[in-house]
Scaffold this motif. Structure first.
Motif, mmCIF file in Angstrom:
data_model
loop_
_atom_site.group_PDB
_atom_site.id
_atom_site.type_symbol
_atom_site.label_atom_id
_atom_site.label_comp_id
_atom_site.label_asym_id
_atom_site.label_seq_id
_atom_site.Cartn_x
_atom_site.Cartn_y
_atom_site.Cartn_z
ATOM 1 N N GLY A 1 1.190 -1.313 -0.057
ATOM 2 C CA GLY A 1 -0.362 0.328 -0.185
ATOM 3 C C GLY A 1 1.008 1.012 -0.008
ATOM 4 N N HIS B 1 0.121 -1.013 -6.153
ATOM 5 C CA HIS B 1 -1.154 -2.313 -5.723
ATOM 6 C C HIS B 1 -0.316 -3.304 -5.910
ATOM 7 N N GLY B 2 -0.839 -4.201 -4.584
ATOM 8 C CA GLY B 2 -0.647 -5.698 -3.996
ATOM 9 C C GLY B 2 0.626 -5.697 -3.093
ATOM 10 N N THR C 1 -1.259 -11.075 -5.392
ATOM 11 C CA THR C 1 -1.811 -9.896 -5.651
ATOM 12 C C THR C 1 -2.029 -8.531 -6.017
ATOM 13 N N ASP C 2 -1.279 -8.808 -7.533
ATOM 14 C CA ASP C 2 -0.983 -8.428 -9.135
ATOM 15 C C ASP C 2 0.064 -7.695 -8.489
ATOM 16 N N GLY C 3 0.739 -7.765 -7.424
ATOM 17 C CA GLY C 3 1.758 -7.002 -7.248
ATOM 18 C C GLY C 3 2.817 -6.997 -8.191
ATOM 19 N N THR D 1 5.910 -0.903 -11.753
ATOM 20 C CA THR D 1 6.011 0.525 -11.682
ATOM 21 C C THR D 1 7.307 1.367 -11.195
ATOM 22 N N ASN E 1 2.179 1.659 -13.956
ATOM 23 C CA ASN E 1 1.891 2.762 -13.190
ATOM 24 C C ASN E 1 3.100 3.082 -12.853
#
Length: 211
Positions: free
Chosen positions: A17, A21-22, A73-75, A105, A126
């Motif tokens: 967080g 994400h994840g 977690t789609d991390g 990211t 991202n």
């Protein structure tokens, strides 16, 4: 030609967080073109100090330990620093060999030549963009660098498909440099460019550098 290597400030696992994400592993590169007064990672400028150097494959092997967390977690991986786009070739190679399901990211100032951004764009899900301030005078006084590359890159990025969903702009209130009115103005300019997601916050300066 020798294999590309990256020089790293740190590799931090299990960030949740904060940087995407994840479950995320933050990979922080050495080196940055900016010289901000309240730099969060000022050690990134000390290129004379010995730091970890890894090839893209070595980094993949190291972060693979959290593969199940990333997938569940789609991390994935967040590249920061310093300025990660100075290492665009490393990032490109890494993305070609890592698990394609990992979310990539970037935490970037965008203040690099445009070809660095264009090289990694196909792989990045991202972007967290550290704008500082859209007022040229404020930006250049605080960072000690021209705003030209930032503006060129941001215009190019926002013209790409789904850019509004990929881009979050960080808008700080920087003590002694900008005001809330300046932040509000920056936000209006950025909204006109198509930016929809913002992270607005106050810098908390505990130990101001001596002038």
């Amino acid at each position: 030609m020798s294999e590309v290597k990256g020089s790293f400030l740190g590799i931090n696992r299990h960030r949740l967080g904060i940087d995407g994400h994840g479950v995320v592993t933050l990979v922080a590169f050495m080196g940055c073109p900016l010289h901000c007064e309240y730099c969060l990672n000022d050690l990134c400028h000390d290129m004379s100090e010995t730091r970890r150097q890894l090839t893209p494959q070595e980094l993949v092997d190291e972060v693979m330990v959290d593969n199940l967390y990333f997938l569940a977690t789609d991390g994935g991986i967040t590249f920061g620093g310093g300025e990660p786009l100075l290492n665009s070739r490393f990032i490109e190679v890494f993305c070609k060999i890592c698990d394609p399901h990992w979310a990539i990211t970037l935490e970037t100032s965008l203040n690099v030549p445009l070809d660095h951004l264009q090289r990694v764009y196909p792989y990045v899900k991202n972007y967290f963009i550290d704008i500082k301030d859209m007022n040229r005078y404020i930006y250049e006084k605080y960072t000690r660098l021209s705003q030209d590359n930032l503006l060129k890159n941001l215009e190019w990025l926002m013209a790409q498909p789904d850019a509004a969903e990929k881009v979050t702009v960080r808008l700080p209130h920087i003590p002694e440099y900008n005001t809330q009115a300046d932040v509000d103005h920056s936000r209006k300019v950025l909204e006109a460019m198509g930016v929809k997601k913002f992270d607005e916050f106050n810098y908390v300066i505990r130990n101001k550098k001596d002038n």
